[in-house]
Design a protein around this motif. Structure first.
Motif, PDB file in Angstrom:
ATOM      1  N   LEU A   9      14.712 -12.172  21.375  1.00 18.62           N
ATOM      2  CA  LEU A   9      14.386 -11.131  22.336  1.00 18.62           C
ATOM      3  C   LEU A   9      15.274 -11.265  23.562  1.00 18.62           C
ATOM      4  CD1 LEU A   9      11.142 -12.088  24.255  1.00 18.62           C
ATOM      5  CD2 LEU A   9      12.033 -13.531  22.442  1.00 18.62           C
ATOM      6  N   GLN A  10      15.332 -10.172  24.291  1.00 19.26           N
ATOM      7  CA  GLN A  10      16.079 -10.140  25.544  1.00 19.26           C
ATOM      8  C   GLN A  10      15.095 -10.257  26.698  1.00 19.26           C
ATOM      9  OE1 GLN A  10      18.264  -6.512  27.273  1.00 19.26           O
ATOM     10  NE2 GLN A  10      19.922  -7.672  26.293  1.00 19.26           N
ATOM     11  N   CYS A  11      15.387 -11.150  27.619  1.00 17.05           N
ATOM     12  CA  CYS A  11      14.497 -11.392  28.756  1.00 17.05           C
ATOM     13  C   CYS A  11      15.215 -11.090  30.064  1.00 17.05           C
ATOM     14  CB  CYS A  11      14.046 -12.848  28.780  1.00 17.05           C
ATOM     15  SG  CYS A  11      12.887 -13.283  27.484  1.00 17.05           S
ATOM     16  N   SER A  12      14.458 -10.620  31.013  1.00 15.64           N
ATOM     17  CA  SER A  12      14.973 -10.490  32.369  1.00 15.64           C
ATOM     18  C   SER A  12      14.657 -11.756  33.142  1.00 15.64           C
ATOM     19  CB  SER A  12      14.337  -9.287  33.075  1.00 15.64           C
ATOM     20  OG  SER A  12      12.931  -9.441  33.163  1.00 15.64           O
ATOM     21  N   VAL A  13      15.513 -12.104  34.071  1.00 15.32           N
ATOM     22  CA  VAL A  13      15.283 -13.261  34.932  1.00 15.32           C
ATOM     23  C   VAL A  13      14.404 -12.791  36.082  1.00 15.32           C
ATOM     24  CG1 VAL A  13      16.343 -15.019  36.373  1.00 15.32           C
ATOM     25  CG2 VAL A  13      17.494 -14.272  34.278  1.00 15.32           C
ATOM     26  N   ALA A  14      13.137 -13.185  36.024  1.00 15.49           N
ATOM     27  CA  ALA A  14      12.170 -12.712  37.016  1.00 15.49           C
ATOM     28  C   ALA A  14      12.264 -13.469  38.332  1.00 15.49           C
ATOM     29  CB  ALA A  14      10.749 -12.830  36.448  1.00 15.49           C
ATOM     30  N   ASP A  15      12.701 -14.730  38.264  1.00 15.30           N
ATOM     31  CA  ASP A  15      12.755 -15.520  39.497  1.00 15.30           C
ATOM     32  C   ASP A  15      13.585 -16.772  39.251  1.00 15.30           C
ATOM     33  OD1 ASP A  15      11.907 -16.082  42.255  1.00 15.30           O
ATOM     34  OD2 ASP A  15      10.795 -17.743  41.377  1.00 15.30           O
ATOM     35  N   SER A  32       8.912  -5.819  27.192  1.00 17.57           N
ATOM     36  CA  SER A  32       7.683  -5.346  26.547  1.00 17.57           C
ATOM     37  C   SER A  32       6.441  -6.008  27.111  1.00 17.57           C
ATOM     38  CB  SER A  32       7.747  -5.634  25.047  1.00 17.57           C
ATOM     39  OG  SER A  32       7.793  -7.023  24.813  1.00 17.57           O
ATOM     40  N   GLY A  33       6.637  -7.125  27.813  1.00 16.29           N
ATOM     41  CA  GLY A  33       5.492  -7.859  28.326  1.00 16.29           C
ATOM     42  C   GLY A  33       4.838  -8.756  27.300  1.00 16.29           C
ATOM     43  N   CYS A  34       5.367  -8.800  26.072  1.00 19.81           N
ATOM     44  CA  CYS A  34       4.793  -9.614  25.003  1.00 19.81           C
ATOM     45  C   CYS A  34       5.728 -10.778  24.688  1.00 19.81           C
ATOM     46  CB  CYS A  34       4.575  -8.780  23.746  1.00 19.81           C
ATOM     47  SG  CYS A  34       3.375  -7.455  23.947  1.00 19.81           S
ATOM     48  N   LEU A  35       5.179 -11.976  24.648  1.00 25.05           N
ATOM     49  CA  LEU A  35       5.960 -13.159  24.315  1.00 25.05           C
ATOM     50  C   LEU A  35       5.495 -13.730  22.982  1.00 25.05           C
ATOM     51  CD1 LEU A  35       5.990 -14.834  27.828  1.00 25.05           C
ATOM     52  CD2 LEU A  35       7.980 -13.964  26.602  1.00 25.05           C
ATOM     53  N   PRO A  36       6.398 -14.243  22.162  1.00 20.28           N
ATOM     54  CA  PRO A  36       6.000 -14.853  20.887  1.00 20.28           C
ATOM     55  C   PRO A  36       5.117 -16.076  21.126  1.00 20.28           C
ATOM     56  CG  PRO A  36       8.371 -14.448  20.962  1.00 20.28           C
ATOM     57  CD  PRO A  36       7.854 -14.235  22.340  1.00 20.28           C
ATOM     58  N   ASP A  37       4.262 -16.373  20.170  1.00 21.10           N
ATOM     59  CA  ASP A  37       3.452 -17.581  20.244  1.00 21.10           C
ATOM     60  C   ASP A  37       4.334 -18.817  20.100  1.00 21.10           C
ATOM     61  OD1 ASP A  37       1.048 -16.207  20.523  1.00 21.10           O
ATOM     62  OD2 ASP A  37       0.704 -16.109  18.355  1.00 21.10           O
ATOM     63  N   TYR A  38       3.935 -19.886  20.763  1.00 25.84           N
ATOM     64  CA  TYR A  38       4.618 -21.171  20.611  1.00 25.84           C
ATOM     65  C   TYR A  38       3.610 -22.272  20.918  1.00 25.84           C
ATOM     66  CZ  TYR A  38       4.902 -21.156  25.762  1.00 25.84           C
ATOM     67  OH  TYR A  38       4.595 -21.109  27.104  1.00 25.84           O
ATOM     68  N   TYR A  39       3.936 -23.465  20.463  1.00 22.02           N
ATOM     69  CA  TYR A  39       3.090 -24.624  20.730  1.00 22.02           C
ATOM     70  C   TYR A  39       3.539 -25.312  22.017  1.00 22.02           C
ATOM     71  CZ  TYR A  39       1.338 -24.341  15.909  1.00 22.02           C
ATOM     72  OH  TYR A  39       0.762 -23.930  14.735  1.00 22.02           O
ATOM     73  N   PRO A  40       2.615 -25.929  22.757  1.00 19.21           N
ATOM     74  CA  PRO A  40       3.023 -26.694  23.942  1.00 19.21           C
ATOM     75  C   PRO A  40       3.927 -27.861  23.548  1.00 19.21           C
ATOM     76  CG  PRO A  40       0.696 -27.075  23.416  1.00 19.21           C
ATOM     77  CD  PRO A  40       1.156 -25.960  22.551  1.00 19.21           C
ATOM     78  N   GLY A  41       5.115 -27.898  24.121  1.00 21.51           N
ATOM     79  CA  GLY A  41       6.096 -28.916  23.791  1.00 21.51           C
ATOM     80  C   GLY A  41       7.309 -28.366  23.074  1.00 21.51           C
ATOM     81  N   GLN A  42       7.260 -27.128  22.602  1.00 23.18           N
ATOM     82  CA  GLN A  42       8.406 -26.552  21.913  1.00 23.18           C
ATOM     83  C   GLN A  42       9.464 -26.053  22.913  1.00 23.18           C
ATOM     84  OE1 GLN A  42       6.306 -23.866  18.941  1.00 23.18           O
ATOM     85  NE2 GLN A  42       7.566 -25.104  17.553  1.00 23.18           N
ATOM     86  N   TYR A  43      10.617 -25.682  22.374  1.00 17.22           N
ATOM     87  CA  TYR A  43      11.711 -25.226  23.219  1.00 17.22           C
ATOM     88  C   TYR A  43      12.212 -23.862  22.759  1.00 17.22           C
ATOM     89  CZ  TYR A  43      14.902 -27.067  19.551  1.00 17.22           C
ATOM     90  OH  TYR A  43      15.556 -27.335  18.374  1.00 17.22           O
ATOM     91  N   LEU A  44      13.069 -23.272  23.581  1.00 15.51           N
ATOM     92  CA  LEU A  44      13.725 -22.017  23.222  1.00 15.51           C
ATOM     93  C   LEU A  44      15.233 -22.210  23.237  1.00 15.51           C
ATOM     94  CD1 LEU A  44      15.001 -20.748  26.027  1.00 15.51           C
ATOM     95  CD2 LEU A  44      12.654 -20.008  26.413  1.00 15.51           C
ATOM     96  N   ILE A  45      15.931 -21.263  22.647  1.00 15.83           N
ATOM     97  CA  ILE A  45      17.388 -21.293  22.580  1.00 15.83           C
ATOM     98  C   ILE A  45      17.938 -20.105  23.349  1.00 15.83           C
ATOM     99  CG2 ILE A  45      19.408 -21.276  21.056  1.00 15.83           C
ATOM    100  CD1 ILE A  45      17.487 -22.290  18.824  1.00 15.83           C
ATOM    101  N   VAL A  46      18.838 -20.363  24.277  1.00 15.29           N
ATOM    102  CA  VAL A  46      19.523 -19.303  25.012  1.00 15.29           C
ATOM    103  C   VAL A  46      20.846 -19.034  24.314  1.00 15.29           C
ATOM    104  CG1 VAL A  46      20.543 -18.592  27.201  1.00 15.29           C
ATOM    105  CG2 VAL A  46      18.448 -19.966  27.196  1.00 15.29           C
ATOM    106  N   HIS A  47      21.057 -17.776  23.910  1.00 20.09           N
ATOM    107  CA  HIS A  47      22.289 -17.369  23.231  1.00 20.09           C
ATOM    108  C   HIS A  47      23.232 -16.749  24.268  1.00 20.09           C
ATOM    109  CE1 HIS A  47      20.165 -18.063  19.461  1.00 20.09           C
ATOM    110  NE2 HIS A  47      19.173 -17.340  19.942  1.00 20.09           N
ATOM    111  N   LEU A  48      24.268 -17.482  24.623  1.00 22.62           N
ATOM    112  CA  LEU A  48      25.182 -17.029  25.667  1.00 22.62           C
ATOM    113  C   LEU A  48      26.158 -15.985  25.139  1.00 22.62           C
ATOM    114  CD1 LEU A  48      26.006 -20.466  27.342  1.00 22.62           C
ATOM    115  CD2 LEU A  48      24.349 -18.738  28.116  1.00 22.62           C
ATOM    116  N   GLN A  49      26.751 -15.249  26.054  1.00 20.79           N
ATOM    117  CA  GLN A  49      27.690 -14.192  25.687  1.00 20.79           C
ATOM    118  C   GLN A  49      28.982 -14.753  25.089  1.00 20.79           C
ATOM    119  OE1 GLN A  49      28.200 -11.860  29.266  1.00 20.79           O
ATOM    120  NE2 GLN A  49      26.001 -11.481  29.467  1.00 20.79           N
TER     121      GLN A  49
END
Length: 235
Positions: A9-15, A32-49
């Motif tokens: 998904l594409q996210c805006s930088v809110a702060d 959309s205001g909806c975030l995928p479910d995840y477990y506490p302790g997991q990470y995300l991947i930022v895909h750079l340009q």
């Protein structure tokens, strides 16, 4: 909660907020205001340009109707990837995918299980997600947090673990290179040395370690050599 695959998904930088000399708190939001479910302790991947990927622990604990994701990101001045990342943060849009990672709190965790969280540097972000989840869901077992930093100034959210202490968490900050000018009255030395010194009260804890891969495996090896229960580290 059953999570089987990651979502892009594409996210805006809110702060963005500078927490120390080079560590930023970055909050992301989806259109959309909806975030995928995840477990506490997991990470995300930022895909750079530039087609490079950066991985960051999710510092915010999952909750219903979640609107934002929190990241703790160190700016590395000598790294082209870090420079690219912060350019995109400044532009206000990041492409990400989540969740990822096998080191997390499972739904089936016993609420009586004592927990030991060991973090070095921004490894604290992963522990923040898990600790806040435990406190929110009234975990009854003892919770210990050992946070290691080079100097006292490197504890970039110094008051937060103190607040958790008011909810029953046992906080153990450890500084490896404090000097007289720092006026540090807490524990000195390497993080694993503090763990070994306290081994009698930690031996039965379920342990989570976060930091650089070298730190994680070195700490794990020392703990196993000194009689802690053996379980292969999850990343």
């Amino acid at each position: 909660m059953q999570i089987t695959e990651s979502s892009k998904l594409q996210c805006s930088v809110a702060d963005t907020q500078l927490l120390s000399s080079d560590i930023y708190r970055v909050k992301l939001a989806t259109g959309s205001g909806c975030l995928p479910d995840y477990y506490p302790g997991q990470y995300l991947i930022v895909h750079l340009q530039n087609n490079e990927n950066n991985c960051f622990s999710i510092a915010s604990a999952p909750q219903e109707n979640q609107q934002h994701l929190e990241l703790h990101i160190q700016q590395l001045k000598g790294s082209p990837n870090s420079q690219q990342l912060f350019r995109e943060i400044k532009e206000g849009v990041l492409n990400i995918s989540l969740p990822a990672g096998n080191c997390y709190l499972p739904d089936s965790m016993d609420k009586q299980q004592p927990l030991l969280f060991i973090a070095a540097g921004t490894g604290f972000s992963q522990m923040k997600s898990m600790i806040e989840y435990c406190l929110r869901h009234h975990h009854n077992g003892e919770i210990h947090l050992y946070w290691g930093a080079r100097t006292p100034a490197d504890f970039y959210l110094p008051n937060l673990p103190v607040q958790w202490s008011g909810q029953g968490l046992h906080y153990h900050p450890v500084v490896s290179e404090a000097n007289h000018e720092d006026d540090w009255c807490g524990r000195h030395g390497l993080l694993y040395e503090a763990i070994l010194a306290d081994r009698e009260k930690l031996h039965h804890c379920q342990t989570y370690i976060s930091g650089s891969p070298q730190m994680v495996y070195a700490t794990y090896d020392v703990m196993i050599e000194n009689g802690f229960p053996k379980k292969k580290p999850a990343l």
